[in-house]
Design a protein around this motif. Sequence first.
Motif, mmCIF file in Angstrom:
data_model
loop_
_atom_site.group_PDB
_atom_site.id
_atom_site.type_symbol
_atom_site.label_atom_id
_atom_site.label_comp_id
_atom_site.label_asym_id
_atom_site.label_seq_id
_atom_site.Cartn_x
_atom_site.Cartn_y
_atom_site.Cartn_z
ATOM 1 N N VAL A 7 13.197 -27.703 29.650
ATOM 2 C CA VAL A 7 13.098 -28.243 27.944
ATOM 3 C C VAL A 7 13.888 -27.042 27.261
ATOM 4 O O VAL A 7 13.554 -25.954 27.111
ATOM 5 N N GLN A 8 14.638 -27.562 26.345
ATOM 6 C CA GLN A 8 15.487 -26.697 25.493
ATOM 7 C C GLN A 8 14.308 -25.789 24.453
ATOM 8 O O GLN A 8 13.292 -26.519 24.038
ATOM 9 N N LEU A 10 12.450 -23.486 25.408
ATOM 10 C CA LEU A 10 11.179 -23.082 25.949
ATOM 11 C C LEU A 10 11.711 -22.342 27.391
ATOM 12 O O LEU A 10 12.757 -22.538 27.930
ATOM 13 N N THR A 11 11.084 -20.978 27.648
ATOM 14 C CA THR A 11 11.670 -20.306 28.806
ATOM 15 C C THR A 11 10.874 -20.838 30.070
ATOM 16 O O THR A 11 11.600 -20.346 31.269
ATOM 17 N N ARG A 12 10.086 -21.686 30.110
ATOM 18 C CA ARG A 12 9.396 -22.210 31.433
ATOM 19 C C ARG A 12 9.796 -23.637 31.729
ATOM 20 O O ARG A 12 10.153 -24.291 30.679
ATOM 21 N N GLU A 13 9.765 -24.045 32.919
ATOM 22 C CA GLU A 13 9.935 -25.463 33.133
ATOM 23 C C GLU A 13 8.838 -26.113 33.319
ATOM 24 O O GLU A 13 7.866 -25.572 33.363
ATOM 25 N N LEU A 14 8.955 -27.338 33.107
ATOM 26 C CA LEU A 14 7.709 -28.544 33.283
ATOM 27 C C LEU A 14 8.113 -28.934 34.656
ATOM 28 O O LEU A 14 8.990 -29.496 34.851
ATOM 29 N N VAL A 15 7.065 -28.723 35.572
ATOM 30 C CA VAL A 15 6.989 -29.305 36.828
ATOM 31 C C VAL A 15 6.126 -30.556 37.093
ATOM 32 O O VAL A 15 4.895 -30.187 36.756
ATOM 33 N N VAL A 51 8.045 -36.405 27.532
ATOM 34 C CA VAL A 51 9.040 -35.345 27.272
ATOM 35 C C VAL A 51 9.979 -36.135 26.346
ATOM 36 O O VAL A 51 10.668 -37.008 26.493
ATOM 37 N N PRO A 52 10.203 -35.694 24.943
ATOM 38 C CA PRO A 52 11.217 -36.466 24.046
ATOM 39 C C PRO A 52 12.557 -36.134 24.796
ATOM 40 O O PRO A 52 12.892 -34.884 25.105
ATOM 41 N N ILE A 56 15.514 -32.429 26.208
ATOM 42 C CA ILE A 56 15.656 -32.222 27.830
ATOM 43 C C ILE A 56 17.056 -31.417 28.152
ATOM 44 O O ILE A 56 18.016 -31.915 27.611
ATOM 45 N N GLY A 57 16.708 -30.370 28.490
ATOM 46 C CA GLY A 57 18.131 -29.714 28.940
ATOM 47 C C GLY A 57 18.910 -30.078 30.583
ATOM 48 O O GLY A 57 19.926 -29.953 30.592
#
Length: 74
Positions: A7-8, A10-15, A51-52, A56-57
Amino acid sequence: MEITIGVQNLTRELVVETDLKPEGAAKAVRKALEDGTPLEITDAKGRLVIVPSSTIGYVEIGSGEQRPVGFGSL
């Protein structure tokens, strides 16, 4: 199967661990990105993750195969 969403800003990923097949997950991601609608995925425990699509990156779709663990003989 595991889906990792970057996610743009944000330093952490969503798993998300889901029961979807890789083709179904890819189709949901493509549709959200093309239509500009939020990406909605239900995880393995039945929770809905939204997630919008504009944030999304990247998305990594795993195969769901588990690696063997241990020191057994080959």
